[in-house]
Write an enzyme that holds these catalytic residues in place. Sequence first.
Site, PDB file in Angstrom:
ATOM      1  N   GLY A 138       0.810  -1.211   0.000  1.00 27.53           N
ATOM      2  CA  GLY A 138       0.000   0.000   0.000  1.00 27.53           C
ATOM      3  C   GLY A 138       0.843   1.260   0.000  1.00 27.53           C
ATOM      4  O   GLY A 138       0.538   2.234  -0.686  1.00 27.53           O
ATOM      5  N   ARG A 152       7.229   1.777   1.074  1.00 29.73           N
ATOM      6  CA  ARG A 152       7.517   0.349   1.124  1.00 29.73           C
ATOM      7  C   ARG A 152       7.852  -0.181  -0.266  1.00 29.73           C
ATOM      8  O   ARG A 152       8.683  -1.069  -0.427  1.00 29.73           O
ATOM      9  CB  ARG A 152       6.345  -0.428   1.719  1.00 29.73           C
ATOM     10  N   ARG A 199       1.541  10.851  -8.940  1.00 34.73           N
ATOM     11  CA  ARG A 199       0.980  11.036  -7.596  1.00 34.73           C
ATOM     12  C   ARG A 199       1.875  10.443  -6.505  1.00 34.73           C
ATOM     13  O   ARG A 199       1.426  10.165  -5.400  1.00 34.73           O
ATOM     14  CB  ARG A 199      -0.423  10.436  -7.493  1.00 34.73           C
ATOM     15  N   ARG A 229      -0.408  -8.776  -3.452  1.00 33.32           N
ATOM     16  CA  ARG A 229      -0.465  -7.711  -2.451  1.00 33.32           C
ATOM     17  C   ARG A 229       0.398  -8.105  -1.265  1.00 33.32           C
ATOM     18  O   ARG A 229       0.294  -9.226  -0.747  1.00 33.32           O
ATOM     19  CB  ARG A 229      -1.909  -7.473  -2.004  1.00 33.32           C
ATOM     20  N   SER A 258       0.025  -5.095   5.475  1.00 31.53           N
ATOM     21  CA  SER A 258      -0.136  -5.366   6.897  1.00 31.53           C
ATOM     22  C   SER A 258      -1.589  -5.705   7.180  1.00 31.53           C
ATOM     23  O   SER A 258      -2.491  -5.377   6.405  1.00 31.53           O
ATOM     24  CB  SER A 258       0.295  -4.158   7.727  1.00 31.53           C
ATOM     25  N   ASP A 311      -0.671  -5.654  14.092  1.00 29.60           N
ATOM     26  CA  ASP A 311      -1.310  -5.362  15.371  1.00 29.60           C
ATOM     27  C   ASP A 311      -2.350  -6.437  15.637  1.00 29.60           C
ATOM     28  O   ASP A 311      -2.654  -7.250  14.758  1.00 29.60           O
ATOM     29  CB  ASP A 311      -1.965  -3.973  15.362  1.00 29.60           C
ATOM     30  N   ARG A 359       6.629  -1.345  10.155  1.00 32.68           N
ATOM     31  CA  ARG A 359       5.761  -1.818   9.075  1.00 32.68           C
ATOM     32  C   ARG A 359       6.403  -1.563   7.722  1.00 32.68           C
ATOM     33  O   ARG A 359       6.256  -2.353   6.793  1.00 32.68           O
ATOM     34  CB  ARG A 359       4.395  -1.126   9.146  1.00 32.68           C
TER      35      ARG A 359
END
Length: 239
Positions: free
Chosen positions: A21, A25, A44, A88, A91, A205, A218
């Site tokens: 996402g 990363r 973007r 994908r 997290s 989490d 993360r």
Amino acid sequence: MSTPHNSAAPGAFAKTVLMPGDPLRSQFIAETFLENPVLVNNVRGVQGYTGAYKGVPVSVMASGMGMPSIGIYSHELYTQYGVENIIRVGSAGALADDLKLMDVVAGAGACTDSNFAHQFGINGTFAPIADYTLLSQAVAAAAANGVALHVGNVLSSDNFYDDGSDGPDQWKKMGVLAVEMEAAGLYMNAARAGKRALGLFTISDHIYRAEELTSEQRQNSFVQMITIALDTAVNMANL
């Protein structure tokens, strides 16, 4: 060839794309794991790179947060850039009691509270599932890396913040392992395009325990999940 959200040239993306996402990363994966990564899209600030892993071309590009965002990027990759496989790498918050921080989950299916499927005009309820070939190759990659991969249902939710309802309890009672925000939309787009998709998740989490990773953890510490995804890409190229 470019789209409103992607300025890459034709052929710039490999057949398999890893999709976190977070754009940072994406950059981390490209610069840490890929050989000779090249930035092919930065519209973007959603960074897309192509390089090689163990000699196999692999791309990585961010999706942003939520099903509307991954819906845009995965649609364009599948339909405009000839991408066959999207994995994908994200997290998730654990629902299952036996999941711990940093455990890796593969979403064999993706339940959802979203209305994403409405666009397809389906007279019923569509069950978004991962591609079995991608899933089986990920299971093999996890075993080869000595990682205990938890395989099962996840929840793709439109909501990050809970309004205090008992919604998570009901999904947990149905055996759903964890909650995230993108996989169901990705799985539906893959199904509609006749392509493959898989969601891999590192537990960041726990919904029922006061445990969580920092944003830096993360971003930079999901090495096991990323390695499984990259080895899956290699496995797919060797089929």
